[in-house]
Write a protein that holds these residues in place. Structure first.
Motif, mmCIF file in Angstrom:
data_model
loop_
_atom_site.group_PDB
_atom_site.id
_atom_site.type_symbol
_atom_site.label_atom_id
_atom_site.label_comp_id
_atom_site.label_asym_id
_atom_site.label_seq_id
_atom_site.Cartn_x
_atom_site.Cartn_y
_atom_site.Cartn_z
ATOM 1 N N LEU A 4 0.857 -1.290 0.249
ATOM 2 C CA LEU A 4 -0.006 0.279 -0.211
ATOM 3 C C LEU A 4 0.758 1.241 -0.040
ATOM 4 N N VAL A 5 1.835 1.261 0.989
ATOM 5 C CA VAL A 5 2.782 2.561 0.686
ATOM 6 C C VAL A 5 3.211 2.967 -0.328
ATOM 7 N N LYS A 6 4.063 1.896 -1.129
ATOM 8 C CA LYS A 6 4.729 1.393 -2.681
ATOM 9 C C LYS A 6 3.682 2.052 -3.237
ATOM 10 N N GLY A 7 1.974 1.394 -3.635
ATOM 11 C CA GLY A 7 1.091 1.912 -3.901
ATOM 12 C C GLY A 7 1.124 3.529 -4.081
ATOM 13 N N LEU A 8 0.843 4.133 -3.088
ATOM 14 C CA LEU A 8 0.825 5.815 -3.226
ATOM 15 C C LEU A 8 1.991 6.047 -3.760
ATOM 16 N N LYS A 35 0.718 10.334 -4.181
ATOM 17 C CA LYS A 35 0.078 10.749 -2.639
ATOM 18 C C LYS A 35 0.995 10.625 -1.561
ATOM 19 N N ALA A 36 1.745 10.632 -1.035
ATOM 20 C CA ALA A 36 3.001 11.543 -0.613
ATOM 21 C C ALA A 36 2.456 11.722 0.696
ATOM 22 N N GLU A 37 1.121 11.959 0.650
ATOM 23 C CA GLU A 37 0.154 12.219 2.490
ATOM 24 C C GLU A 37 -0.523 11.343 3.049
ATOM 25 N N GLU A 38 -0.934 10.392 1.612
ATOM 26 C CA GLU A 38 -1.469 9.142 2.353
ATOM 27 C C GLU A 38 -0.223 7.759 2.754
ATOM 28 N N ALA A 39 0.587 8.316 2.251
ATOM 29 C CA ALA A 39 1.909 6.962 2.083
ATOM 30 C C ALA A 39 2.621 7.005 2.830
ATOM 31 N N CYS A 40 3.268 8.736 3.435
ATOM 32 C CA CYS A 40 3.078 8.873 5.251
ATOM 33 C C CYS A 40 2.351 8.709 5.870
ATOM 34 N N PHE A 41 0.913 9.238 6.486
ATOM 35 C CA PHE A 41 -0.395 8.578 6.629
ATOM 36 C C PHE A 41 0.249 6.625 6.809
ATOM 37 N N VAL A 42 0.251 6.145 6.039
ATOM 38 C CA VAL A 42 0.401 4.757 6.495
ATOM 39 C C VAL A 42 1.893 3.856 6.755
ATOM 40 N N LEU A 43 2.439 5.114 6.855
ATOM 41 C CA LEU A 43 4.468 4.759 7.232
ATOM 42 C C LEU A 43 4.384 5.197 8.563
ATOM 43 N N GLU A 44 3.720 5.698 9.160
ATOM 44 C CA GLU A 44 3.402 5.832 10.196
ATOM 45 C C GLU A 44 2.983 5.319 10.538
ATOM 46 N N GLN A 45 1.043 4.874 10.554
ATOM 47 C CA GLN A 45 0.652 3.588 11.223
ATOM 48 C C GLN A 45 1.716 2.349 11.280
ATOM 49 N N MET A 46 2.777 1.795 10.295
ATOM 50 C CA MET A 46 3.542 0.625 10.167
ATOM 51 C C MET A 46 4.553 1.527 11.138
ATOM 52 N N ALA A 47 4.733 1.841 11.522
ATOM 53 C CA ALA A 47 6.163 2.660 12.225
ATOM 54 C C ALA A 47 4.834 2.473 14.377
ATOM 55 N N LYS A 48 4.084 2.545 13.800
ATOM 56 C CA LYS A 48 3.769 2.286 16.042
ATOM 57 C C LYS A 48 2.855 0.545 15.817
#
Length: 522
Positions: free
Chosen positions: A464-468, A473-486
Motif C-alpha cells: 500500500l505504501v509503495k502503490g500510494l 500521493k505522498a501525504e497518504e503514503a506517509c500516513f500509512v508509513l506512520e501506522q506501520m511505525a506504530k
C-alpha cells in the motif's frame, strides 16, 4: 335439668338439622353462643374465614349449604343433588376460591469474591515472583487454587524448566492438586513440542491425586500431535492400571494420528479394534474416517461409512455431509454435492454454514460469482445468517476477477445485513485493491480497518505504501508509513525509494520532516 331455651338446637327456634350442617355433619355441642363461628372438624382455620363472610348473608339456608358443601368435600362425601340445586350467593362463591401464592423472581447469587492471596499472585508482574510468593506463604495457603494459578502462569510464559522443580517443592509441602492442573500443563507442553516433559508431568500425578480421563487424554493428544502415534497406542493397555477406563474419546485421538500417518486403511483397522473391545464409536469417529476416505478419493468407502453409521445407530451430522460434499467437489461432481443438500433434509439433518461454505469454495475455484451470491441468498431463505467466512469467499472471488468495486459493495452489504467483517475480510479486500492498482479505494478500506480495531499484515502495508508513493500521493503514503511505525513494522528498500521519490517531487516540507523522522529510527 333446665329446659332448652328458644334458639338452642333441638327446639322450635332453630331446626336441629341446620345445627348439624353448621357443625360439619355432627350435632353442635350445647351451650355454644350463636355469635361464635362454626369450627371445622379438621382444625377450623379454613372455616373461620368462611363463617365470618357468611355472617353477613341474610339467607340462612345458603349459609348452611355453603358450610355443608365445604365439609363434605373435605371428607369425600357425596353431596345430594337437592342441596346442589339450591342457589348460592356470590359472597359464598368467592369465599371458596384459593389465592395462588405470588411467584418470587429468581435472583442468582453473585459469584464469591476471590481470595486476597489469589489476587496478589495474579498481580505480581513475573511468574517467578508469583512462585516465590507461593513457596514463602504460610502452610494453609499451599492449596490448589493458588498453586494452580502459579503453574498456569509459568506454562503460559513458556517457563517450562521451572514447572518440575515447583511440583517437587509442592509435593514436599503436601499441597493438594487436582487432575485438571496436570491436564492443562500437559496441553501446554504438547503445544510447545515437549512430549518428554509432558510424560514427566504425567508421571508426577500420583504424588498429588489419582489419574483421570482428563490427564490420560491430554497425554494421548500430546503424543499424537508430536508424531508419537505408536507410543500413544501403547498407552491404551495401561489405562486400567492407572484407574482410567478407555472410551470413544481415547480411540478418536488415536484415530486422528493414524489417519495422518497410515491413511484410511490404517484408520479402519483402529475402528475394528475399537469395536472388538466393546467401545461404541461416536459421530466424531465416523467423521474422522469419512474425511480420511474423501481426501484419498475413496468416495464409495465414505458413502458406505455413512450407511454403517445408520446401522450402528449413529446419526450423521452436518459435518459428515460437509466432508462428503468436499470429496465430491474435489472430484468435480458439483451437481452431486448440491443434491446431497436435499439428502440431508430427507434424513432430518438441517444444512449449516459449513455445508454452504464447501459449495461456495467450489464456486470460487471456478470463478462463479453468481453461484456464490445465490448460495448466500439461499442461506437467508433457510433462516441461516451468512458469517464472515461466507462473505470472504465472495470478496476474494471478486478481487481475483479485478472487480474491487463490487467487492467493496459486498463489504458494505454484509455490514448492513448484520455481519461484522473480520480482520481477514479487510485484508482480502485491501490486498485485492493493491493487486488491481486501486490504491485510493485500498486506503479507504485501510481507514475502515483501523477504525474497527484491525490492521493489515506487513506485506500489505508495504504494497500500500509503495502503490500510494507511485501514484504521487505522498501525504497518504506517509500516513500509512506512520501506522506501520506504530506497530513496529519496517518498510523495505523498494518502498522507501517510492515514498522518497514521491515526497521529493511534491516538495512538501512537512512531509519531508515526517519522512526523516520515520526513517531515522529504522
Amino acid at each position: 335439668m333446665r329446659a332448652p331455651r328458644k334458639g338452642e338446637p333441638g327446639e322450635e327456634g332453630e331446626p336441629r338439622g341446620a345445627a348439624m350442617l353448621a357443625a360439619g355433619g355432627r350435632e353442635a355441642p350445647r351451650g355454644r353462643p350463636r355469635h361464635e363461628p362454626p369450627r371445622s372438624p379438621h382444625g377450623g382455620a379454613s372455616l373461620v374465614g368462611v363463617g365470618t363472610q357468611a355472617a353477613s348473608v341474610s339467607d340462612s339456608a345458603s349459609v348452611c349449604k355453603r358450610l355443608y358443601v365445604l365439609s363434605a368435600r373435605k371428607r369425600n362425601f357425596q353431596i345430594p343433588p337437592t342441596i346442589l340445586s339450591c342457589p348460592m350467593p356470590a359472597t359464598a362463591a368467592t369465599g371458596l376460591r384459593r389465592r395462588r401464592p405470588k411467584k418470587v423472581p429468581y435472583k442468582p447469587k453473585p459469584p464469591p469474591e476471590p481470595h486476597p492471596f489469589l489476587l496478589h499472585l495474579k498481580s505480581l508482574p513475573s511468574p517467578v515472583a508469583a512462585a516465590a510468593a507461593l513457596l514463602s506463604a504460610p502452610r494453609h495457603l499451599h492449596d490448589h487454587p493458588f498453586a494452580a494459578c502459579v503453574l498456569y502462569r509459568l506454562a503460559r510464559a513458556r517457563l517450562f524448566p521451572l514447572v518440575h522443580p515447583l511440583l517437587s517443592a509442592l509435593r514436599a509441602l503436601g499441597a493438594p492438586l487436582r487432575p485438571t492442573v496436570f491436564a492443562a500443563l500437559i496441553d501446554h507442553l504438547g503445544a510447545a513440542s515437549r512430549p518428554d516433559a509432558a510424560a514427566l508431568v504425567f508421571g508426577a500425578v500420583p504424588a498429588f491425586c489419582s489419574h483421570s480421563a482428563a490427564t490420560f487424554h491430554a497425554l494421548l493428544h500430546c503424543l499424537v500431535c508430536n508424531g508419537r502415534v505408536d507410543a500413544a497406542r501403547d498407552m491404551l493397555p495401561q489405562a486400567p492400571k492407572l484407574g482410567v477406563r478407555t472410551n470413544a474419546v481415547s480411540y478418536n485421538i488415536i484415530l486422528k494420528g493414524v489417519c495422518h500417518r497410515d491413511g484410511f486403511a490404517g484408520a479402519r483397522a483402529v475402528l475394528d479394534e475399537m469395536l472388538g473391545r466393546g467401545v461404541r464409536p461416536t459421530v466424531v469417529t465416523f467423521n474422522t474416517l469419512v474425511g480420511s476416505a474423501c481426501r484419498e478419493g475413496e468416495l464409495a468407502a465414505a458413502e458406505r461409512l455413512v450407511d454403517e453409521m445408520a446401522r450402528r445407530g449413529v446419526a450423521p451430522n452436518a459435518v459428515t455431509y460437509a466432508l462428503l460434499m468436499q470429496g465430491l467437489c474435489d472430484a468435480g461432481r458439483h451437481d452431486d454435492a448440491k443434491k446431497l443438500m436435499f439428502d440431508m433434509e430427507y434424513r432430518d439433518c438441517k444444512p449449516e454454514a459449513a455445508n454452504y461454505g464447501v459449495l461456495m469454495a467450489a464456486c470460487a475455484r471456478r470463478g462463479d460469482v453468481d453461484g456464490i451470491r445465490g448460495l448466500i441468498s439461499d442461506m437467508r431463505k433457510r433462516k441461516l445468517t451468512p458469517d464472515d467466512a461466507s462473505y470472504n469467499v465472495l470478496i476474494k472471488c471478486l478481487c481475483d476477477g479485478g472487480r474491487v468495486d463490487e467487492a467493496h459493495r459486498a463489504l458494505v452489504e454484509m455490514q448492513l445485513k448484520g455481519t461484522a467483517p473480520s480482520a481477514a475480510t479487510y485484508r482480502v479486500l485491501v490486498d485485492g485493491c493493491c493487486e488491481a492498482g486501486d490504491f485510493e479505494l485500498g486506503l479507504r478500506v485501510f481507514n475502515a480497518m483501523l477504525a474497527s480495531g484491525h490492521f493489515p499484515l506487513a506485506r500489505t502495508f508495504r504494497r500500500l505504501v509503495k502503490g500510494l508513493g507511485d501514484d504521487g500521493k505522498a501525504e497518504e503514503a506517509c500516513f500509512v508509513l506512520e501506522q506501520m511505525a506504530k506497530r513496529g513494522m519496517r518498510l523495505d528498500a523498494e518502498g522507501w525509494q517510492s515514498v522518497a521519490a514521491c515526497v521529493c517531487s511534491s516538495s512538501s516540507t512537512s512531509e519531508m520532516k515526517l519522512l526523516n523522522g520515520l526513517a531515522l529510527p529504522s
